[in-house]
Design a protein around this motif. Sequence first.
Motif, PDB file in Angstrom:
ATOM      1  N   TYR A   1       0.828  -1.200   0.000  1.00  0.00           N
ATOM      2  CA  TYR A   1       0.000   0.000   0.000  1.00  0.00           C
ATOM      3  C   TYR A   1       0.870   1.261   0.000  1.00  0.00           C
ATOM      4  CZ  TYR A   1      -3.309   3.561   1.593  1.00  0.00           C
ATOM      5  OH  TYR A   1      -4.064   4.701   1.702  1.00  0.00           O
ATOM      6  N   LYS A   2       1.843   1.303   0.890  1.00  0.00           N
ATOM      7  CA  LYS A   2       2.747   2.455   0.943  1.00  0.00           C
ATOM      8  C   LYS A   2       3.592   2.530  -0.326  1.00  0.00           C
ATOM      9  CE  LYS A   2       3.112   2.750   5.979  1.00  0.00           C
ATOM     10  NZ  LYS A   2       4.016   2.649   7.159  1.00  0.00           N
ATOM     11  N   GLY A   3       3.966   1.368  -0.856  1.00  0.00           N
ATOM     12  CA  GLY A   3       4.754   1.338  -2.076  1.00  0.00           C
ATOM     13  C   GLY A   3       4.008   1.916  -3.261  1.00  0.00           C
ATOM     14  N   PHE A   4       2.711   1.607  -3.368  1.00  0.00           N
ATOM     15  CA  PHE A   4       1.913   2.135  -4.470  1.00  0.00           C
ATOM     16  C   PHE A   4       1.810   3.658  -4.397  1.00  0.00           C
ATOM     17  CE2 PHE A   4      -0.665  -2.047  -5.016  1.00  0.00           C
ATOM     18  CZ  PHE A   4       0.460  -2.632  -5.555  1.00  0.00           C
ATOM     19  N   LYS A   5       1.713   4.189  -3.181  1.00  0.00           N
ATOM     20  CA  LYS A   5       1.641   5.645  -3.019  1.00  0.00           C
ATOM     21  C   LYS A   5       2.937   6.313  -3.514  1.00  0.00           C
ATOM     22  CE  LYS A   5      -1.729   6.302   0.674  1.00  0.00           C
ATOM     23  NZ  LYS A   5      -2.459   7.349  -0.064  1.00  0.00           N
ATOM     24  N   ILE A   6       4.050   5.666  -3.244  1.00  0.00           N
ATOM     25  CA  ILE A   6       5.335   6.187  -3.719  1.00  0.00           C
ATOM     26  C   ILE A   6       5.424   6.082  -5.237  1.00  0.00           C
ATOM     27  CG2 ILE A   6       7.832   5.757  -3.735  1.00  0.00           C
ATOM     28  CD1 ILE A   6       7.556   4.873  -0.796  1.00  0.00           C
ATOM     29  N   LEU A   7       5.037   4.941  -5.774  1.00  0.00           N
ATOM     30  CA  LEU A   7       5.146   4.704  -7.214  1.00  0.00           C
ATOM     31  C   LEU A   7       4.278   5.657  -8.023  1.00  0.00           C
ATOM     32  CD1 LEU A   7       5.175   0.807  -7.103  1.00  0.00           C
ATOM     33  CD2 LEU A   7       7.066   2.263  -7.833  1.00  0.00           C
ATOM     34  N   LEU A   8       3.155   6.033  -7.478  1.00  0.00           N
ATOM     35  CA  LEU A   8       2.246   6.932  -8.181  1.00  0.00           C
ATOM     36  C   LEU A   8       2.896   8.282  -8.482  1.00  0.00           C
ATOM     37  CD1 LEU A   8      -0.595   7.304  -9.338  1.00  0.00           C
ATOM     38  CD2 LEU A   8      -1.360   8.034  -7.062  1.00  0.00           C
ATOM     39  N   GLN A   9       3.884   8.656  -7.701  1.00  0.00           N
ATOM     40  CA  GLN A   9       4.552   9.951  -7.870  1.00  0.00           C
ATOM     41  C   GLN A   9       5.737   9.880  -8.834  1.00  0.00           C
ATOM     42  OE1 GLN A   9       2.906  12.399  -6.364  1.00  0.00           O
ATOM     43  NE2 GLN A   9       1.586  10.775  -5.518  1.00  0.00           N
ATOM     44  N   LYS A  10       6.040   8.698  -9.354  1.00  0.00           N
ATOM     45  CA  LYS A  10       7.226   8.536 -10.194  1.00  0.00           C
ATOM     46  C   LYS A  10       6.890   8.807 -11.659  1.00  0.00           C
ATOM     47  CE  LYS A  10       9.918   5.804  -7.101  1.00  0.00           C
ATOM     48  NZ  LYS A  10      11.189   5.080  -7.010  1.00  0.00           N
ATOM     49  N   ASP A  11       7.846   9.376 -12.354  1.00  0.00           N
ATOM     50  CA  ASP A  11       7.643   9.757 -13.751  1.00  0.00           C
ATOM     51  C   ASP A  11       7.751   8.581 -14.713  1.00  0.00           C
ATOM     52  OD1 ASP A  11       7.328  12.428 -13.052  1.00  0.00           O
ATOM     53  OD2 ASP A  11       9.481  12.837 -13.199  1.00  0.00           O
ATOM     54  N   GLY A  12       8.463   7.543 -14.331  1.00  0.00           N
ATOM     55  CA  GLY A  12       8.751   6.473 -15.282  1.00  0.00           C
ATOM     56  C   GLY A  12       7.699   5.396 -15.413  1.00  0.00           C
ATOM     57  N   ILE A  13       6.632   5.443 -14.629  1.00  0.00           N
ATOM     58  CA  ILE A  13       5.642   4.373 -14.687  1.00  0.00           C
ATOM     59  C   ILE A  13       4.850   4.431 -15.984  1.00  0.00           C
ATOM     60  CG2 ILE A  13       5.426   4.216 -12.177  1.00  0.00           C
ATOM     61  CD1 ILE A  13       2.836   5.786 -12.355  1.00  0.00           C
ATOM     62  N   THR A  14       4.399   3.265 -16.428  1.00  0.00           N
ATOM     63  CA  THR A  14       3.608   3.180 -17.654  1.00  0.00           C
ATOM     64  C   THR A  14       2.185   3.653 -17.388  1.00  0.00           C
ATOM     65  OG1 THR A  14       2.845   0.923 -17.224  1.00  0.00           O
ATOM     66  CG2 THR A  14       4.964   1.183 -18.359  1.00  0.00           C
ATOM     67  N   SER A  15       1.418   3.831 -18.459  1.00  0.00           N
ATOM     68  CA  SER A  15       0.027   4.256 -18.306  1.00  0.00           C
ATOM     69  C   SER A  15      -0.788   3.200 -17.565  1.00  0.00           C
ATOM     70  CB  SER A  15      -0.585   4.537 -19.683  1.00  0.00           C
ATOM     71  OG  SER A  15      -0.503   3.389 -20.515  1.00  0.00           O
ATOM     72  N   LEU A  16      -0.484   1.923 -17.807  1.00  0.00           N
ATOM     73  CA  LEU A  16      -1.191   0.850 -17.113  1.00  0.00           C
ATOM     74  C   LEU A  16      -0.882   0.868 -15.626  1.00  0.00           C
ATOM     75  CD1 LEU A  16      -3.005  -1.676 -17.281  1.00  0.00           C
ATOM     76  CD2 LEU A  16      -0.928  -3.027 -17.669  1.00  0.00           C
ATOM     77  N   GLU A  17       0.386   1.056 -15.294  1.00  0.00           N
ATOM     78  CA  GLU A  17       0.778   1.130 -13.885  1.00  0.00           C
ATOM     79  C   GLU A  17       0.168   2.352 -13.209  1.00  0.00           C
ATOM     80  OE1 GLU A  17       5.083  -0.972 -14.876  1.00  0.00           O
ATOM     81  OE2 GLU A  17       4.910   1.205 -14.630  1.00  0.00           O
ATOM     82  N   LYS A  18       0.158   3.467 -13.899  1.00  0.00           N
ATOM     83  CA  LYS A  18      -0.436   4.692 -13.348  1.00  0.00           C
ATOM     84  C   LYS A  18      -1.922   4.485 -13.063  1.00  0.00           C
ATOM     85  CE  LYS A  18      -0.746   9.689 -14.130  1.00  0.00           C
ATOM     86  NZ  LYS A  18       0.020  10.032 -12.926  1.00  0.00           N
ATOM     87  N   LYS A  19      -2.602   3.803 -13.998  1.00  0.00           N
ATOM     88  CA  LYS A  19      -4.023   3.507 -13.817  1.00  0.00           C
ATOM     89  C   LYS A  19      -4.234   2.630 -12.587  1.00  0.00           C
ATOM     90  CE  LYS A  19      -7.942   1.248 -16.116  1.00  0.00           C
ATOM     91  NZ  LYS A  19      -8.371   0.498 -17.332  1.00  0.00           N
ATOM     92  N   MET A  20      -3.380   1.630 -12.449  1.00  0.00           N
ATOM     93  CA  MET A  20      -3.498   0.718 -11.316  1.00  0.00           C
ATOM     94  C   MET A  20      -3.320   1.444  -9.995  1.00  0.00           C
ATOM     95  SD  MET A  20      -1.079  -2.526 -10.394  1.00  0.00           S
ATOM     96  CE  MET A  20      -1.244  -3.381  -8.814  1.00  0.00           C
ATOM     97  N   TYR A  21      -2.259   2.241  -9.888  1.00  0.00           N
ATOM     98  CA  TYR A  21      -1.961   2.911  -8.626  1.00  0.00           C
ATOM     99  C   TYR A  21      -2.955   4.038  -8.334  1.00  0.00           C
ATOM    100  CZ  TYR A  21       2.374   0.349  -9.396  1.00  0.00           C
ATOM    101  OH  TYR A  21       3.300  -0.637  -9.644  1.00  0.00           O
TER     102      TYR A  21
END
Length: 334
Positions: free
Chosen positions: A202-222
């Motif tokens: 849960y905490k990891g997803f919050k961090i990942l959501l702020q990252k520029d390199g994530i894909t559109s699918l990952e952004k949608k998930m988070y």
Amino acid sequence: MIKSVFFTSSIFMLIIFISCKKSNSKNSTNPLSEITGLINKHYELWTFDSITKDSTIINFGYLKRSENNHTLMIYIDGSHYRSAFGIKERDTWIKPGTPSSFGMSVFKDFDILVPEKINIEIGKDHTHDKVVLNYATVEDRVYAASRVIDTYLNSNGYYKTVIIIGSSEGARILPSIYWNLENREKITHLIFSFGNGGISQYKGFKILLQKDGITSLEKKMYTQFEDEIIKIKQVPYSIDKMYFGHSYKRWTSYLHYSSLKEILKIDIKILLLAGVRDYYTPVESARVIVDKFKKKNKKNLTYIEYEEMGHGPGNKEDSIRIIKDMHKFINKTN
């Protein structure tokens, strides 16, 4: 999450390919056929067994080189619902799993033990299979792995070096497996391969959501995850409701799970591998562990952070580098 589970098998398969090309003639025109042929021949050397309890079964396989071999490598797989050994059709292995690459090239001098998840049949794909989804919790995975390890070590207690390597989700639960073992004193090394429980998912997803390199699918998930949590809390133990490849029951178990307190109590040698560009297990999770070890002045952690890698290696050069780092760690600390 689905994408993340494929890295280990695919990149270590590259190592088999390299070995295959070195050992076969230059006239070969079908390298994939060569690889599957080698894998099928290799798995003939393995012994497959099982442990049953009530209506469940835990399958496992092991490769023993000789009674004089004193090093055992135990592999804990990631979060997918396929056999760790790969896919088999009509007595023929058609897709390799990590154990084949470990046995054939990566750790070719070690004995190897690989537990399956509960109710997964050797060589089969159980994606969407409810008898497997029902046992995909932290507790069930820890129980299955530790039961197999204890059963094997009870009959094979002569090893001087016993290494457990966890991949992705397998690394996240590795400290819990370690502390659940009856034969814990026989384990000498732990390797966390691109996964850890420094922080919860849960905490990891919050961090990942702020990252520029994530894909559109990952952004949608988070982005959608907060809304999905509300739905998960309504039916927390459902194996019919799914979110990004996993049941609500699995998410309930892993969502706030962290193994940080457990890893901090471990005194044997630990290797922690993390990729800066990992958009499934953020590198910040590994850095939390490193920081805690430093504050406690614990010296048993070796940390390697790969600037250019994500959730594992992306090419054969990365794979070779990681394998060398693993062997260096094992040889240095033996």
